[in-house]
Design a protein around this motif. Structure first.
Motif, PDB file in Angstrom:
ATOM      1  N   HIS A 187      20.199  90.821  47.973  1.00 14.37           N
ATOM      2  CA  HIS A 187      20.657  92.187  47.694  1.00 14.37           C
ATOM      3  C   HIS A 187      21.044  92.452  46.242  1.00 14.37           C
ATOM      4  O   HIS A 187      21.475  93.565  45.926  1.00 14.37           O
ATOM      5  CB  HIS A 187      21.853  92.514  48.591  1.00 14.37           C
ATOM      6  CG  HIS A 187      21.590  92.309  50.052  1.00 14.37           C
ATOM      7  ND1 HIS A 187      20.744  93.124  50.776  1.00 14.37           N
ATOM      8  CD2 HIS A 187      22.052  91.360  50.924  1.00 14.37           C
ATOM      9  CE1 HIS A 187      20.701  92.705  52.034  1.00 14.37           C
ATOM     10  NE2 HIS A 187      21.480  91.638  52.148  1.00 14.37           N
ATOM     11  N   SER A 189      19.244  93.017  43.737  1.00 11.54           N
ATOM     12  CA  SER A 189      18.420  94.091  43.163  1.00 11.54           C
ATOM     13  C   SER A 189      19.013  95.466  43.462  1.00 11.54           C
ATOM     14  O   SER A 189      18.918  96.389  42.638  1.00 11.54           O
ATOM     15  CB  SER A 189      16.990  94.011  43.706  1.00 11.54           C
ATOM     16  OG  SER A 189      16.983  94.135  45.121  1.00 11.54           O
ATOM     17  N   LYS A 190      19.640  95.621  44.633  1.00 13.17           N
ATOM     18  CA  LYS A 190      20.267  96.902  44.984  1.00 13.17           C
ATOM     19  C   LYS A 190      21.468  97.177  44.077  1.00 13.17           C
ATOM     20  O   LYS A 190      21.688  98.316  43.650  1.00 13.17           O
ATOM     21  CB  LYS A 190      20.711  96.883  46.444  1.00 13.17           C
ATOM     22  CG  LYS A 190      19.588  96.648  47.439  1.00 13.17           C
ATOM     23  CD  LYS A 190      20.137  96.479  48.852  1.00 13.17           C
ATOM     24  CE  LYS A 190      19.035  96.143  49.834  1.00 13.17           C
ATOM     25  NZ  LYS A 190      19.561  95.899  51.209  1.00 13.17           N
ATOM     26  N   LEU A 192      21.963  95.889  41.028  1.00 15.30           N
ATOM     27  CA  LEU A 192      21.475  96.121  39.669  1.00 15.30           C
ATOM     28  C   LEU A 192      20.891  97.524  39.527  1.00 15.30           C
ATOM     29  O   LEU A 192      21.099  98.194  38.510  1.00 15.30           O
ATOM     30  CB  LEU A 192      20.422  95.067  39.315  1.00 15.30           C
ATOM     31  CG  LEU A 192      20.901  93.608  39.315  1.00 15.30           C
ATOM     32  CD1 LEU A 192      19.748  92.667  39.001  1.00 15.30           C
ATOM     33  CD2 LEU A 192      22.028  93.409  38.323  1.00 15.30           C
ATOM     34  N   LYS A 193      20.186  97.984  40.548  1.00 19.96           N
ATOM     35  CA  LYS A 193      19.596  99.324  40.497  1.00 19.96           C
ATOM     36  C   LYS A 193      20.675 100.394  40.433  1.00 19.96           C
ATOM     37  O   LYS A 193      20.558 101.373  39.681  1.00 19.96           O
ATOM     38  CB  LYS A 193      18.712  99.543  41.724  1.00 19.96           C
ATOM     39  CG  LYS A 193      18.013 100.901  41.736  1.00 19.96           C
ATOM     40  CD  LYS A 193      17.107 101.033  42.955  1.00 19.96           C
ATOM     41  CE  LYS A 193      16.422 102.404  42.960  1.00 19.96           C
ATOM     42  NZ  LYS A 193      15.525 102.564  44.146  1.00 19.96           N
ATOM     43  N   ARG A 229      23.765  88.218  35.460  1.00 18.75           N
ATOM     44  CA  ARG A 229      22.671  89.175  35.623  1.00 18.75           C
ATOM     45  C   ARG A 229      22.961  90.530  34.987  1.00 18.75           C
ATOM     46  O   ARG A 229      22.035  91.303  34.747  1.00 18.75           O
ATOM     47  CB  ARG A 229      22.376  89.371  37.116  1.00 18.75           C
ATOM     48  CG  ARG A 229      22.172  88.064  37.863  1.00 18.75           C
ATOM     49  CD  ARG A 229      21.667  88.307  39.267  1.00 18.75           C
ATOM     50  NE  ARG A 229      21.681  87.094  40.080  1.00 18.75           N
ATOM     51  CZ  ARG A 229      20.945  86.913  41.162  1.00 18.75           C
ATOM     52  NH1 ARG A 229      20.119  87.856  41.566  1.00 18.75           N
ATOM     53  NH2 ARG A 229      21.027  85.795  41.854  1.00 18.75           N
TER      54      ARG A 229
END
Length: 616
Positions: A187, A189-190, A192-193, A229
């Motif tokens: 998760h 990526s969610k 970071l988006k 990240r």
């Protein structure tokens, strides 16, 4: 029907709490495997009695004062920020998406993504955002039960595997580290988006990772991994009731971005391997023979209570059956111990005691049976461990543990909120990971309750109220002796009135409190706010006109009712009635902490039995 549950002199409430703790510690830590769960429970009970007596003899009520090792003040802005963040953490336990959305709306947030069902080493979580406040929260839910919170069998230390140089070689709690890695693998990526959406608008959002209990430990580790990240946006972490999850180096390195909040004697925060070793040593130092002898004498006095049976046949039957069962089990186990131990005198005394318990049960005296059942249970577990020790004084050797074990600690900058007899949060200080208060498991009536978010909220609200109303005396709105009816029908004599000295209501709270036993700081309390309760003046035929009846207005004939009598007369009655009605209406008095919400929402109904401990 009375709101006050029947509790024997041996308090099933604390036995359940200590049994849960004992079971969890037994599952996790090699050093206590020499004890059965029952032995560990009884050992903690005796140790608790001993240490409570020591607290009584030292400085009663002084636990909220500054401690050795305090190293910084807690500021009001920090406390109010923690209060707001605690709302988000509390919302993580909601399993309905609409309820979660409504709760987050009170702090100006909307759901960006949510997984509200946990799987093995993948706790539930949500990501929320506030465009108006320029915030992104990543909130990880803790476990739903105290046993699960304490029992993460994968509690060995392993490499954190962080690419950040300050965390090179750091060891972390393996189960929580696996959870953090698993969550981010799926998760990240969610997250970071969501953060990038703010950055594209030339905004620099406040990004906070949050959690409670095991969720706090997972959040602490996840925040370190997310720092790798997120190069443009700073990462914060605020963790409530954080378990020991990082080694010494990790604790120091995380203090720049991580804040851990601790409520007084919270047992989970102190459940490290080294603290369990200390607890085990303290239990082993108990004089079992002397304690055993005292309990045998207590059992003899219990037999004299045969005439004190209660009027309800169902209660009598259940109590008698429980006592008979405990006594029979005790006799069987003790007979086996006697055979192995060659007629040990203590074993023979225990057999006689268990037989007496069975006789009492057969006689059907419910109160005597309740005491006998508890004693028989104690004898049974004690003798399984101590029958051979009583003969030659030898102790069972402890099981060996690996020599390369790593000690883990509560990470980050630690904020310790403490109790006074009035409640949680009277005093707070920044402390180190190796502060004396974190180096032992405290056996107190609040050590399990102090892990709940209810107590964390009380501590934060009380501290904020003090800090935002400097110069205003934090005194009870009303206080004094009450009489509480324990029974079903006061006008028909089914039950009895009991004195309750020292009751009080604080103006910034919605609950009725009274002191616990000497040597214990946490007051017994009944939450009156938000549960649909109505309080009204009531005249009891058996007492007089200065009564108060508190009940839920519904068609349910089983709805519980609390009946109070104010012995101080008309003026005192008016004060108590006004304060209780304020609590039932959910209205805070003055002084009160500042409101950190953006919209008032209805609170869920609450029981008069608070956290396993009834008010009376």
């Amino acid at each position: 029907m009375s709101m006050i549950s029947k509790v024997s002199g041996y308090a099933p409430g604390w036995m359940e709490d200590y049994g849960t703790v004992a079971s969890a510690l037994h599952s996790n830590y090699q050093s206590v495997r020499g004890f059965s769960v029952g032995d560990l429970t009884v050992g903690m009970a005796y140790l608790w009695d001993d240490e409570r007596n020591q607290r009584k003899a030292s400085q009663p009520g002084s636990a909220h004062q500054p401690y050795p090792g305090d190293c910084g003040a807690v500021h009001k802005d920090e406390a109010d920020d923690f209060r707001r963040l605690c709302i988000a953490v509390d919302a993580s336990y909601l399993t309905d998406r609409n309820e979660l959305a409504a709760a987050l709306k009170t702090i100006g947030h909307e759901i960006h993504d949510a997984v509200q069902k946990s799987t093995f080493q993948e706790p539930a979580f949500f990501i929320s955002e506030s465009q108006a406040r320029n915030e992104v929260f990543f909130v990880i839910r803790g476990t739903a039960s105290m046993k699960d919170a304490l029992t993460d069998g994968d509690c060995a230390a392993e490499d954190l595997n962080s690419a950040l140089p300050e965390f090179a070689g750091v060891k972390a709690h393996r189960g929580m580290a696996k959870s953090a890695h698993a969550l981010l693998d799926k998760h990240a990526s969610k997250i970071l988006k969501c953060v990038e959406m703010f950055e594209l608008k030339k905004k620099k959002p406040r990004f906070v990772v949050l959690g409670h209990s095991l969720g706090a430990g997972t959040a602490a580790i996840a925040s370190i991994l997310l720092k790798e990240r997120l190069s443009k946006t700073p990462v914060e972490c605020v963790a409530f009731a954080t378990p020991p999850c990082l080694d010494v180096k990790g604790c120091g390195a995380s203090a720049q971005h991580l804040r851990s909040i601790v409520c007084h004697d919270d047992v989970v925060v102190r459940a490290s391997r080294q603290n369990v070793d200390d607890l085990f040593s303290r239990i082993q130092d108990i004089n079992w023979k002397e304690d055993f002898s005292k309990d045998v004498n207590k059992l003899h006095t219990v037999q004299a209570a045969k005439a004190a049976s209660v009027t309800l046949a169902s209660m009598q039957k259940s109590a008698s059956a429980a006592a008979a069962s405990f006594a029979e089990q005790a006799k069987r186990r003790m007979a086996s111990s006697a055979k192995a131990g060659g007629g040990n005198k203590n074993v023979e005394a225990a057999k006689a005691a268990a037989g007496a318990a069975a006789s009492v049960a057969a006689a059907g005296a419910a109160k005597a049976a309740a005491g006998a059942s508890a004693l028989a249970g104690k004898f049974s577990s004690m003798m399984s461990k101590k029958s051979s020790d009583a003969k030659d004084g030898a102790s069972e050797p402890a099981l060996s543990e690996p020599a390369d074990l790593v000690d883990l600690f509560v990470p980050g900058k630690i904020y310790h909120f403490r109790r006074s007899p009035r409640g949680a949060g009277t005093y707070a200080s920044v402390i180190r990971h190796d502060a004396p208060t974190l180096k032992r498991i405290e056996l107190s009536s609040s050590n399990v309750e102090d892990h709940t978010l209810v107590e964390y909220k009380e501590a934060l609200d009380t501290f904020s109220c003090q800090m935002n109303n400097v110069g205003v005396k934090m005194a009870p709105e009303v206080e004094g002796a009450l009489e509480i009816y324990d029974g079903y029908a006061p006008d028909y004599g089914v039950g009895s009135w009991k004195e309750a000295p020292g009751c009080f209501i604080m103006p910034h709270e919605l609950c009725l409190k009274r002191p616990d036993k000497e040597g214990e700081l946490m007051p017994l309390k009944t939450d009156l706010g938000g549960g649909g309760y109505v309080a009204e003046k009531y005249e009891f035929k058996s007492k007089g006109p200065w009564g108060i009846k508190i009940e839920v207005k519904s068609d349910d004939k089983k709805a519980k009712t609390l009946r109070l009598y104010i012995p101080g007369g008309e003026a005192e009655h008016a004060k108590w009635l006004a304060a209780i009605q304020r609590c039932c209406d959910g209205v805070l008095g003055t002084p009160a902490p500042p409101d950190v919400t953006e919209k008032e929402v209805a609170k869920p109904k609450k029981s008069f039995v608070f956290g396993g401990h009834s008010f009376f």
